[in-house]
Design an enzyme around this catalytic site. Structure first.
Site, PDB file in Angstrom:
ATOM      1  CG  HIS A   1     -16.428 -17.257 -15.854  1.00  0.00           C
ATOM      2  ND1 HIS A   1     -17.686 -17.145 -15.289  1.00  0.00           N
ATOM      3  CD2 HIS A   1     -16.507 -18.281 -16.746  1.00  0.00           C
ATOM      4  CE1 HIS A   1     -18.493 -18.056 -15.829  1.00  0.00           C
ATOM      5  NE2 HIS A   1     -17.798 -18.753 -16.716  1.00  0.00           N
TER       6      HIS A   1
ATOM      7  CD  GLU B   1     -25.629 -17.087  -5.255  1.00  0.00           C
ATOM      8  OE1 GLU B   1     -26.187 -16.361  -4.398  1.00  0.00           O
ATOM      9  OE2 GLU B   1     -25.929 -18.302  -5.424  1.00  0.00           O
TER      10      GLU B   1
END
Length: 309
Positions: free
Chosen positions: A38, A109
């Site tokens: 991430h 997102e």
């Protein structure tokens, strides 16, 4: 049951922090060190900022010698499949064949917006994900001296030399996971060496495992040829005071952790992991959120792991 350490560096960690955890993971006998892939913290400021998953694992490949290394999960939206196959194969070579690729469709997102990464709708993300799985495994599986072609909707490859090759015969093991009821089990049955259920109840794990076994049977694959695994947040204390301190350090409530994670005293955690084993998990990823607390790993290695043999 195999125990693996799973970290979330986007919440705030340097490479040196991750190196310290990986080294302790190896020293104390855990099976593997995994990290998320991430680029944005999920709460908090994430200082000093994100580290790239495959850059990190490449470095750790040279600074460890035994533990397996991998991702839960690399997002298919982050990278083109050809370059991803090259990167993972190179890290596998650098590690002497100790790498595993957890890969998913991508879901967060906000991190895509923050770093300029396209984020299509969920159907397109899964369609791209399926093509990526076909390409990455196809490149690794192409015999040396032959070429690989792929004509998909989103990706096209022509006359690829399909190099470099991973060290591991047949390619790097692929991990697929999640809670999907239709496409995910089918993709796992076709491409995965391992299926993982993240942060879910014993009952949910059993249900998802059963779905993958059914998908395997439908495609003619032996269900036992997959590894079935779970991921759980870790919070263990020798007594209530130590448990409370560790829960506070990660901003979580003790009773909530006991209800949903691998949390409590060592005896309690052994019991929790035993229930996941009964549901079908032979491997558990223990999510370590306080990367400065290396004594936490020592406690699990000395008082939990020996009781799981």
């Amino acid at each position: 049951m195999q125990l693996r350490i799973f970290t979330e560096p986007q919440q705030g960690a340097t490479y040196d922090d991750l190196l310290a955890v990986a080294r302790r993971t190896e020293e104390t006998g855990f099976d593997a060190f995994f990290r998320s892939d991430h680029y944005l913290a999920m709460g908090g400021n994430g200082l000093p900022g994100p580290t790239d998953a495959w850059v990190t694992l490449a470095a750790l490949a040279r600074e460890t010698s035994r533990i397996r290394l991998g991702t839960l999960m690399t997002a298919a939206t982050f990278r083109f499949p050809g370059p991803l196959a090259i990167s993972v194969a190179q890290v596998d070579q650098m590690s002497g064949g100790r790498v595993e690729l957890g890969i998913g469709a991508g879901w967060f997102e906000a991190e895509h917006r923050a770093y300029g990464i396209p984020f299509p709708d969920v159907r397109e993300r899964f369609d791209r994900y399926e093509e990526q799985l076909a390409i990455v495994t196809g490149l690794w599986g192409t015999p040396v001296g032959e070429t690989f072609d792929f004509a998909g909707r989103y990706y096209q490859l022509a006359d690829s030399p399909a190099l470099p090759k991973p060290v591991q015969p047949g390619g790097v093991p692929v991990i697929i996971g999640g809670h999907g009821k239709r496409r995910t089990p089918r993709l796992a049955a076709r491409y995965a060496a391992e299926f993982n259920v993240p942060f879910a109840s014993v009952e949910d794990n059993a249900t998802r495992f059963a779905g993958v076994r059914e998908a395997c049977e439908e495609t003619g694959r032996e269900p036992a040829s997959l590894v079935y695994s779970s991921a759980l947040v870790l919070c263990v204390g020798r007594d209530e005071a130590e448990l409370t301190r560790r829960a506070a350090a990660i901003g979580r409530d003790v009773e909530e952790l006991r209800a949903h994670g691998a949390a409590g005293t060592p005896a309690e955690v052994v019991d929790v992991l035993g229930r996941y084993a009964e549901a079908g998990a032979s491997r558990v990823y223990l999510q370590v959120l306080d990367l400065s607390d290396l004594d936490h790993l020592d406690l699990v290695a000395s008082e939990v792991a020996p009781q799981l043999d």
